[in-house]
Design a protein around this motif. Sequence first.
Motif, PDB file in Angstrom:
ATOM      1  N   SER B 104       0.893  -1.090  -0.166  1.00 55.08           N
ATOM      2  CA  SER B 104       0.043   0.002   0.081  1.00 55.08           C
ATOM      3  C   SER B 104       1.092   1.266   0.056  1.00 55.08           C
ATOM      4  O   SER B 104       1.946   1.339   0.498  1.00 55.08           O
ATOM      5  N   ILE B 105       0.121   2.519  -0.436  1.00 50.90           N
ATOM      6  CA  ILE B 105       0.812   3.728  -0.350  1.00 50.90           C
ATOM      7  C   ILE B 105      -0.156   4.688   0.073  1.00 50.90           C
ATOM      8  O   ILE B 105      -1.343   4.705  -0.430  1.00 50.90           O
ATOM      9  N   ASP B 106       0.069   5.697   1.240  1.00 50.13           N
ATOM     10  CA  ASP B 106      -0.924   6.569   1.620  1.00 50.13           C
ATOM     11  C   ASP B 106      -0.038   7.533   1.934  1.00 50.13           C
ATOM     12  O   ASP B 106       1.112   7.812   2.338  1.00 50.13           O
ATOM     13  N   ARG B 107      -0.956   8.823   1.907  1.00 56.57           N
ATOM     14  CA  ARG B 107      -0.425  10.228   2.040  1.00 56.57           C
ATOM     15  C   ARG B 107      -0.955  10.592   3.520  1.00 56.57           C
ATOM     16  O   ARG B 107      -2.016  10.383   3.702  1.00 56.57           O
ATOM     17  N   LYS B 108       0.015  11.314   4.240  1.00 52.15           N
ATOM     18  CA  LYS B 108      -0.269  11.689   5.507  1.00 52.15           C
ATOM     19  C   LYS B 108       0.226  13.013   5.923  1.00 52.15           C
ATOM     20  O   LYS B 108       1.120  13.458   5.277  1.00 52.15           O
ATOM     21  N   GLN B 109      -0.442  13.673   7.010  1.00 51.08           N
ATOM     22  CA  GLN B 109       0.169  14.993   7.338  1.00 51.08           C
ATOM     23  C   GLN B 109       0.766  14.616   8.854  1.00 51.08           C
ATOM     24  O   GLN B 109       0.037  14.293   9.697  1.00 51.08           O
ATOM     25  N   GLY B 110       2.028  15.330   8.898  1.00 54.35           N
ATOM     26  CA  GLY B 110       2.447  15.372  10.254  1.00 54.35           C
ATOM     27  C   GLY B 110       3.146  16.739  10.705  1.00 54.35           C
ATOM     28  O   GLY B 110       3.021  17.850   9.986  1.00 54.35           O
ATOM     29  N   ARG B 111       3.760  16.769  11.890  1.00 50.53           N
ATOM     30  CA  ARG B 111       4.311  17.948  12.309  1.00 50.53           C
ATOM     31  C   ARG B 111       5.439  18.484  11.152  1.00 50.53           C
ATOM     32  O   ARG B 111       5.516  19.653  11.119  1.00 50.53           O
ATOM     33  N   SER B 112       6.218  17.654  10.643  1.00 55.82           N
ATOM     34  CA  SER B 112       7.124  18.005   9.672  1.00 55.82           C
ATOM     35  C   SER B 112       6.673  18.350   8.322  1.00 55.82           C
ATOM     36  O   SER B 112       7.276  18.494   7.324  1.00 55.82           O
ATOM     37  N   GLY B 113       5.226  18.192   8.133  1.00 54.52           N
ATOM     38  CA  GLY B 113       4.693  18.217   6.817  1.00 54.52           C
ATOM     39  C   GLY B 113       4.041  17.006   6.244  1.00 54.52           C
ATOM     40  O   GLY B 113       3.453  16.338   6.860  1.00 54.52           O
ATOM     41  N   THR B 114       4.002  17.264   4.852  1.00 49.80           N
ATOM     42  CA  THR B 114       3.468  16.131   4.154  1.00 49.80           C
ATOM     43  C   THR B 114       4.246  14.979   3.931  1.00 49.80           C
ATOM     44  O   THR B 114       5.641  15.270   3.379  1.00 49.80           O
ATOM     45  N   PHE B 115       3.984  13.652   3.904  1.00 51.74           N
ATOM     46  CA  PHE B 115       4.851  12.436   3.690  1.00 51.74           C
ATOM     47  C   PHE B 115       3.728  11.366   3.173  1.00 51.74           C
ATOM     48  O   PHE B 115       2.671  11.354   3.543  1.00 51.74           O
ATOM     49  N   ASP B 116       4.585  10.587   2.385  1.00 59.78           N
ATOM     50  CA  ASP B 116       3.788   9.393   1.901  1.00 59.78           C
ATOM     51  C   ASP B 116       4.676   8.079   2.930  1.00 59.78           C
ATOM     52  O   ASP B 116       5.604   7.916   3.086  1.00 59.78           O
ATOM     53  N   VAL B 117       3.470   7.182   2.933  1.00 56.02           N
ATOM     54  CA  VAL B 117       3.975   5.917   3.679  1.00 56.02           C
ATOM     55  C   VAL B 117       3.824   4.733   2.769  1.00 56.02           C
ATOM     56  O   VAL B 117       2.529   4.553   2.280  1.00 56.02           O
ATOM     57  N   MET B 118       4.748   4.173   2.488  1.00 55.97           N
ATOM     58  CA  MET B 118       4.614   2.896   1.657  1.00 55.97           C
ATOM     59  C   MET B 118       5.110   1.506   2.380  1.00 55.97           C
ATOM     60  O   MET B 118       6.259   1.481   3.053  1.00 55.97           O
ATOM     61  N   ARG B 119       4.011   0.729   2.294  1.00 52.04           N
ATOM     62  CA  ARG B 119       4.256  -0.718   2.675  1.00 52.04           C
ATOM     63  C   ARG B 119       4.867  -1.836   1.806  1.00 52.04           C
ATOM     64  O   ARG B 119       4.246  -1.900   0.769  1.00 52.04           O
ATOM     65  N   ILE B 120       6.038  -2.389   2.148  1.00 50.30           N
ATOM     66  CA  ILE B 120       6.362  -3.522   1.356  1.00 50.30           C
ATOM     67  C   ILE B 120       6.529  -4.652   2.001  1.00 50.30           C
ATOM     68  O   ILE B 120       7.165  -4.800   3.105  1.00 50.30           O
ATOM     69  N   HIS B 121       5.976  -5.918   1.278  1.00 45.37           N
ATOM     70  CA  HIS B 121       6.091  -7.262   2.047  1.00 45.37           C
ATOM     71  C   HIS B 121       7.268  -8.029   1.211  1.00 45.37           C
ATOM     72  O   HIS B 121       7.280  -7.806  -0.126  1.00 45.37           O
ATOM     73  N   ILE B 122       8.012  -8.575   1.682  1.00 47.53           N
ATOM     74  CA  ILE B 122       9.501  -9.307   1.115  1.00 47.53           C
ATOM     75  C   ILE B 122       9.484 -10.765   1.790  1.00 47.53           C
ATOM     76  O   ILE B 122       9.370 -10.893   2.928  1.00 47.53           O
ATOM     77  N   THR B 134      10.822 -13.215   6.494  1.00 48.05           N
ATOM     78  CA  THR B 134       9.913 -12.349   5.749  1.00 48.05           C
ATOM     79  C   THR B 134      10.204 -10.921   6.389  1.00 48.05           C
ATOM     80  O   THR B 134      10.617 -10.768   7.547  1.00 48.05           O
ATOM     81  N   LEU B 135       9.850  -9.968   5.664  1.00 45.97           N
ATOM     82  CA  LEU B 135       9.721  -8.574   6.171  1.00 45.97           C
ATOM     83  C   LEU B 135       8.603  -7.850   5.651  1.00 45.97           C
ATOM     84  O   LEU B 135       8.221  -8.106   4.539  1.00 45.97           O
ATOM     85  N   ASP B 136       8.008  -6.981   6.682  1.00 44.19           N
ATOM     86  CA  ASP B 136       6.998  -6.136   6.449  1.00 44.19           C
ATOM     87  C   ASP B 136       7.623  -4.641   6.579  1.00 44.19           C
ATOM     88  O   ASP B 136       7.830  -4.280   7.826  1.00 44.19           O
ATOM     89  N   ASN B 137       8.092  -4.141   5.577  1.00 37.89           N
ATOM     90  CA  ASN B 137       8.726  -2.838   5.833  1.00 37.89           C
ATOM     91  C   ASN B 137       7.692  -1.716   5.451  1.00 37.89           C
ATOM     92  O   ASN B 137       7.156  -1.623   4.337  1.00 37.89           O
ATOM     93  N   VAL B 138       8.153  -0.589   6.254  1.00 35.74           N
ATOM     94  CA  VAL B 138       7.265   0.607   5.787  1.00 35.74           C
ATOM     95  C   VAL B 138       8.251   1.835   5.833  1.00 35.74           C
ATOM     96  O   VAL B 138       9.261   2.146   6.737  1.00 35.74           O
ATOM     97  N   PHE B 139       8.361   2.369   4.656  1.00 29.56           N
ATOM     98  CA  PHE B 139       8.940   3.390   4.134  1.00 29.56           C
ATOM     99  C   PHE B 139       8.409   4.748   4.224  1.00 29.56           C
ATOM    100  O   PHE B 139       7.278   4.945   3.704  1.00 29.56           O
ATOM    101  N   ILE B 140       9.176   5.861   4.517  1.00 31.80           N
ATOM    102  CA  ILE B 140       8.604   7.228   4.671  1.00 31.80           C
ATOM    103  C   ILE B 140       9.088   8.168   3.618  1.00 31.80           C
ATOM    104  O   ILE B 140      10.491   8.020   3.678  1.00 31.80           O
ATOM    105  N   TYR B 141       8.319   8.767   2.782  1.00 32.11           N
ATOM    106  CA  TYR B 141       8.835   9.603   1.848  1.00 32.11           C
ATOM    107  C   TYR B 141       8.258  11.112   2.201  1.00 32.11           C
ATOM    108  O   TYR B 141       7.134  11.399   2.161  1.00 32.11           O
ATOM    109  N   PRO B 142       9.165  11.813   2.524  1.00 28.93           N
ATOM    110  CA  PRO B 142       8.899  13.463   2.962  1.00 28.93           C
ATOM    111  C   PRO B 142       8.477  14.088   1.583  1.00 28.93           C
ATOM    112  O   PRO B 142       9.260  13.591   0.612  1.00 28.93           O
TER     113      PRO B 142
END
Lengths: 136, 147
Positions: B104-122, B134-142
């Motif tokens: 999944s990938i979703d957009r959120k708002q935080g104190r530091s501004g807008t960022f996207d959250v992408m979840r990857i399964h490996i 296995t891995l379930d990683n969450v990456f943050i993209y400012p």
Amino acid sequence: MTIAVGTELPEWRVEAVSEQAMHTMALFLRDPNPIHYDPVITEAAGFGTRTVNQGPSNVSYVANMLIAWAGEPSAIRRLRVRFEANVFAGDAVTASGRVTAIEDTPDGTIAHCDVNLSRDDGARLLTGTAEVLVLA
Amino acid sequence: MIAIEDLQERLTGLELPAGTVTFEQYEAWITALALGSPPLPGDALHPTFIFYAGLRGAGYPVGHLFDLVSCPPEDGPMIGEMDLRQHRSPQVGEELHVTSQIVSIDRKQGRSGTFDVMRIHIDVRTGSGELVGTLDNVFIYPRKETT
């Protein structure tokens, strides 16, 4: 190993997170993110003047604690963490943990633990949970 | 700023290129020194090599994860969460097969501004299909207004 709910895991200490180790891990991971090696870009990105440690390296400090406690790397069955704050070159950090539950499974006894990584100034850097197979 | 709807349509469920990796003894030794690992028995690798396999063994470079979402490295993308499951220790000299999928990938708002959250399964497996971890990683993209 004798464990019970509430058992505190022996802490794992890193006296000063190494900038050179960040360079090594950037090469090893083929990670081009300059916040791990270039202080100028790190500052421009708003992180301050010290380079930022790779997140997985912070997890490694917690895993080191679990390996030292369990006595065997394969005993770590699950490590689930949230990165709460950045770790910077030169930071002194400590991994710690506590047993929260003990579960008998077909694979053996599993210790469920809360784990975290903190900086000497009290900043919470990483929090999470671990599942560790208790070896006889 | 790239529209989140475009990213979701393009990336959700996307299977990323698969690949393999084999870690050599010198890599285990040097990373153990860098990370201050306790001594490990035999050819067992540190548990975080499940994560390293997910990066090195994927059929794409780390930078591809930045390019996919149009977030340049200098914007400070980072990992936000990691859920690592280890079925057994990966071994020095063992060929590991890595498959990964964007959940999944979703957009959120935080104190530091807008960022996207992408979840990857490996999944990390041996050549015979045995699941090593296995891995379930969450990456943050400012997100900046110009990106």
